[in-house]
Design an enzyme around this catalytic site. Sequence first.
Site, PDB file in Angstrom:
ATOM      1  N   ARG A  33       0.823  -1.209   0.000  1.00 42.82           N
ATOM      2  CA  ARG A  33       0.000   0.000   0.000  1.00 42.82           C
ATOM      3  C   ARG A  33       0.861   1.265   0.000  1.00 42.82           C
ATOM      4  O   ARG A  33       0.353   2.347  -0.245  1.00 42.82           O
ATOM      5  CB  ARG A  33      -0.909   0.005   1.241  1.00 42.82           C
ATOM      6  CG  ARG A  33      -1.837  -1.171   1.292  1.00 42.82           C
ATOM      7  CD  ARG A  33      -2.452  -1.339   2.648  1.00 42.82           C
ATOM      8  NE  ARG A  33      -3.506  -0.404   2.913  1.00 42.82           N
ATOM      9  CZ  ARG A  33      -4.758  -0.550   2.535  1.00 42.82           C
ATOM     10  NH1 ARG A  33      -5.107  -1.620   1.856  1.00 42.82           N
ATOM     11  NH2 ARG A  33      -5.666   0.347   2.815  1.00 42.82           N
ATOM     12  N   TRP A  81       1.206   6.347   5.691  1.00 40.02           N
ATOM     13  CA  TRP A  81       1.545   7.064   4.463  1.00 40.02           C
ATOM     14  C   TRP A  81       1.132   8.502   4.722  1.00 40.02           C
ATOM     15  O   TRP A  81      -0.048   8.819   4.789  1.00 40.02           O
ATOM     16  CB  TRP A  81       0.773   6.438   3.305  1.00 40.02           C
ATOM     17  CG  TRP A  81       1.281   6.824   1.963  1.00 40.02           C
ATOM     18  CD1 TRP A  81       2.399   6.343   1.339  1.00 40.02           C
ATOM     19  CD2 TRP A  81       0.687   7.751   1.071  1.00 40.02           C
ATOM     20  NE1 TRP A  81       2.537   6.925   0.113  1.00 40.02           N
ATOM     21  CE2 TRP A  81       1.498   7.791  -0.084  1.00 40.02           C
ATOM     22  CE3 TRP A  81      -0.435   8.556   1.117  1.00 40.02           C
ATOM     23  CZ2 TRP A  81       1.220   8.602  -1.165  1.00 40.02           C
ATOM     24  CZ3 TRP A  81      -0.708   9.366   0.036  1.00 40.02           C
ATOM     25  CH2 TRP A  81       0.107   9.381  -1.094  1.00 40.02           C
ATOM     26  N   ASN A 107      -6.568   5.206   9.235  1.00 37.35           N
ATOM     27  CA  ASN A 107      -6.347   5.445   7.808  1.00 37.35           C
ATOM     28  C   ASN A 107      -7.440   6.394   7.343  1.00 37.35           C
ATOM     29  O   ASN A 107      -8.617   6.118   7.564  1.00 37.35           O
ATOM     30  CB  ASN A 107      -6.423   4.112   7.051  1.00 37.35           C
ATOM     31  CG  ASN A 107      -6.426   4.304   5.547  1.00 37.35           C
ATOM     32  OD1 ASN A 107      -6.001   5.338   5.038  1.00 37.35           O
ATOM     33  ND2 ASN A 107      -6.911   3.306   4.835  1.00 37.35           N
ATOM     34  N   GLY A 108      -7.061   7.498   6.715  1.00 37.93           N
ATOM     35  CA  GLY A 108      -8.063   8.457   6.238  1.00 37.93           C
ATOM     36  C   GLY A 108      -7.695   9.858   6.671  1.00 37.93           C
ATOM     37  O   GLY A 108      -6.547  10.131   7.040  1.00 37.93           O
ATOM     38  N   GLU A 492      -4.875  12.704 -22.616  1.00 35.68           N
ATOM     39  CA  GLU A 492      -4.665  11.720 -21.562  1.00 35.68           C
ATOM     40  C   GLU A 492      -5.253  10.363 -21.983  1.00 35.68           C
ATOM     41  O   GLU A 492      -4.638   9.324 -21.763  1.00 35.68           O
ATOM     42  CB  GLU A 492      -5.291  12.222 -20.247  1.00 35.68           C
ATOM     43  CG  GLU A 492      -5.221  11.266 -19.087  1.00 35.68           C
ATOM     44  CD  GLU A 492      -3.815  10.809 -18.727  1.00 35.68           C
ATOM     45  OE1 GLU A 492      -2.833  11.385 -19.206  1.00 35.68           O
ATOM     46  OE2 GLU A 492      -3.711   9.817 -17.970  1.00 35.68           O
ATOM     47  N   LYS A 496      -3.022   6.883 -22.434  1.00 38.25           N
ATOM     48  CA  LYS A 496      -3.346   5.601 -21.790  1.00 38.25           C
ATOM     49  C   LYS A 496      -3.402   4.501 -22.845  1.00 38.25           C
ATOM     50  O   LYS A 496      -2.877   3.413 -22.646  1.00 38.25           O
ATOM     51  CB  LYS A 496      -4.704   5.661 -21.051  1.00 38.25           C
ATOM     52  CG  LYS A 496      -4.775   6.522 -19.817  1.00 38.25           C
ATOM     53  CD  LYS A 496      -4.059   5.987 -18.613  1.00 38.25           C
ATOM     54  CE  LYS A 496      -2.645   6.443 -18.523  1.00 38.25           C
ATOM     55  NZ  LYS A 496      -2.319   7.689 -17.910  1.00 38.25           N
ATOM     56  N   GLU A 499       0.206   3.709 -24.087  1.00 41.80           N
ATOM     57  CA  GLU A 499       1.199   3.099 -23.190  1.00 41.80           C
ATOM     58  C   GLU A 499       0.823   1.710 -22.711  1.00 41.80           C
ATOM     59  O   GLU A 499       1.699   0.900 -22.464  1.00 41.80           O
ATOM     60  CB  GLU A 499       1.577   4.022 -22.021  1.00 41.80           C
ATOM     61  CG  GLU A 499       0.493   4.344 -21.054  1.00 41.80           C
ATOM     62  CD  GLU A 499       0.970   5.285 -19.946  1.00 41.80           C
ATOM     63  OE1 GLU A 499       2.179   5.434 -19.737  1.00 41.80           O
ATOM     64  OE2 GLU A 499       0.103   5.864 -19.276  1.00 41.80           O
ATOM     65  N   HIS A 515      -6.281  19.972 -40.819  1.00 45.95           N
ATOM     66  CA  HIS A 515      -5.080  20.573 -41.403  1.00 45.95           C
ATOM     67  C   HIS A 515      -3.959  19.538 -41.565  1.00 45.95           C
ATOM     68  O   HIS A 515      -2.792  19.861 -41.436  1.00 45.95           O
ATOM     69  CB  HIS A 515      -4.593  21.741 -40.538  1.00 45.95           C
ATOM     70  CG  HIS A 515      -5.591  22.859 -40.471  1.00 45.95           C
ATOM     71  ND1 HIS A 515      -5.798  23.747 -41.495  1.00 45.95           N
ATOM     72  CD2 HIS A 515      -6.475  23.202 -39.499  1.00 45.95           C
ATOM     73  CE1 HIS A 515      -6.749  24.606 -41.171  1.00 45.95           C
ATOM     74  NE2 HIS A 515      -7.186  24.288 -39.952  1.00 45.95           N
ATOM     75  N   LYS A 614       7.547   3.182 -13.497  1.00 51.36           N
ATOM     76  CA  LYS A 614       6.591   4.011 -12.773  1.00 51.36           C
ATOM     77  C   LYS A 614       7.170   5.405 -12.528  1.00 51.36           C
ATOM     78  O   LYS A 614       6.477   6.403 -12.645  1.00 51.36           O
ATOM     79  CB  LYS A 614       6.213   3.339 -11.445  1.00 51.36           C
ATOM     80  CG  LYS A 614       5.176   4.106 -10.634  1.00 51.36           C
ATOM     81  CD  LYS A 614       3.823   4.117 -11.322  1.00 51.36           C
ATOM     82  CE  LYS A 614       2.788   4.969 -10.608  1.00 51.36           C
ATOM     83  NZ  LYS A 614       1.680   5.354 -11.498  1.00 51.36           N
TER      84      LYS A 614
END
Length: 619
Positions: A33, A81, A107-108, A492, A496, A499, A515, A614
């Site tokens: 995580r 985190w 967590n939060g 975007e 995606k 890649e 054009h 990454k």
Amino acid sequence: MVCGIIGITTEEGFTQEPLGKLIKDALKRLEYRGYDSVGLAVITEEGLLKIRKSKGMIDAVSQRLGFDSISGFNGIGHTRWATHGKPSDENAHPHTDCLGRVAVVHNGIIENYKKLKEFLIGEGHRFASDTDTEVIPHLVESFKKRGLSTYEAFKKTIELLEGAYALAMIDLEDPGKIFFAKKMSPLIIGLGNKGNFVASDVVAFLNHTRRVIVLVDGEAGYITPREVVVERMVREGGSVRWLPVDVERRVRVVEWSPEMALKEGYDFFMLKEIHEQPYALASTLSAANESVSDVARVLAKSERVLLLGAGTSYHATLITALLFRKYANLWAEALISSESRWWLNALSQGDVVIGVSQSGETIDTLRGIREAKERGALTIAVTNVVESAIAREADMAIYIRAGPEIGVAATKTFTSQVALLSYLAIKTGELRSVLKPSVAANIYNALRETPEIVARTLKESERLASLLADKMSFKNNAYYLGRGLGLPVAMEGALKMKEIAYVHAEAYPAGESKHGPIALVEEGFPVVFVILSKEEEELIKSNIEEMKARGAYAILVSPNNAEEALSLADFSFVMPALHEVASATSYVVPLQLLAYYTAVKKGLDPDKPRNLAKTVTVF
Ligand code: M6R
């Protein structure tokens, strides 16, 4: 997502191993995580509450603080985190009350923690960290002082919390129980033999039991080694009631392998992270007003802003630059960070340079920030990782709260970046008196609806995306066209597709397509049109017709009120009509799903696309 929680309550005969070691092993399984600190609290047979915690990685911290040799019968552990307060020993969980009897892991984000903290300080409580979490044990202590039992005090505390939380708490004065509560962060109970568990993810206890109860929002209760008590909080007008929940019927047996469990049942991290977007957006937006306020004040007084980013983060900067110009009358330009050196010479004192990077480590963006700083510009980092290189080197930093992203393709970090940066642009416009407070408030409200919109879009678009992917998986090329704010969303979507599905997908301003790019269009050539609003429909309609006249297969992502454009489509993702700022945040979701399913149908691994990493830390 984000922090990892484990609680284990045992009776004699559960295992021979010290509880500290069991907690450490469970935390290791939650390592995926992402985290910066680790800690545990254990109640021992001698009636002590032992707490060990530190910044750092589990193995090193555990060895240094001797986790493996801590015995006891009831305990909680946490991987942190950082969100509120930098990664440090003090900010690591568990946090305790003044007396060191109650220990909490969380967590939060507790949105109203400042108000609660002020109140508690007024009552004489002493705080040892910068975290939002620490208000919880102090509130429990405060309610207990008024004569409530631990459980009653815990519930009273939950009633006061605003925001998102998964909590586990132990109390030396009620030592056999682990108290828990859940709202918008995952929490699961594991039913073992002579011991029960509570954790952020089943993977934490899958080696002990497969029998689980998945908690839902608004539930709280406690476990002992033999008992599970759950109640549901119901707010009615100004009062709160707790209703008993019969969880017996909710016990189920998890069939997942440990590998599947890591992905919470999703086949790939990318799909899991696409589905985490409502949570990521809600967390980011719930803290947005506070997080952007200082930076918005700086921007309100500035004359020029340069935004730097790479890949997906660059697309977020394109949207932001448009918003600064349109809603804050502020000259703003988005630059691909590796190209920034050709601009930096023209910078001067008073300019602001914003580096946008989910990882906070991308070398091109880091270098841009360094060089801008050397030229006297004020630098600001926008990232997902507290204390990352870009955050450390910039003069100021603001954070999205998307949680760690494991899939190489950025998904939840993009929508969170766009949401936070949009908030920043609107706030800047408000401070510059370009936007009336009522107009700004409407846009904030539209943004706050995006978690719900994205949740609905995920439900409605997934099957459609998978269907369309059958076709896309046989194509080698595609165009993605948009105008204004729709263009970076189209870019975007195309990135995606490129890649992870290896389809050559190019994005252009829709008006530019005639054009040159239109020369490639022939029968069945897929062209994706991104329309964010009714106003854009008017401009893009003729582009759809031009493409269709050459045989293009027209795919639309469009609001439901763009009827004319939709009537021209061969395939459409019909989205709710929103304020364009909210559409710019949420309309990318069907395109993420389309890329994902196209990759899967081609037998590719979307989490590990070839040639990509990454985090790119080389020039
Ligand atoms: O960590 P950053 O946001 O700085 O990363 C920038 C790019 O490397 C990144 O967005 C990359 O393009 C992703 N693979 C996009 O999905």
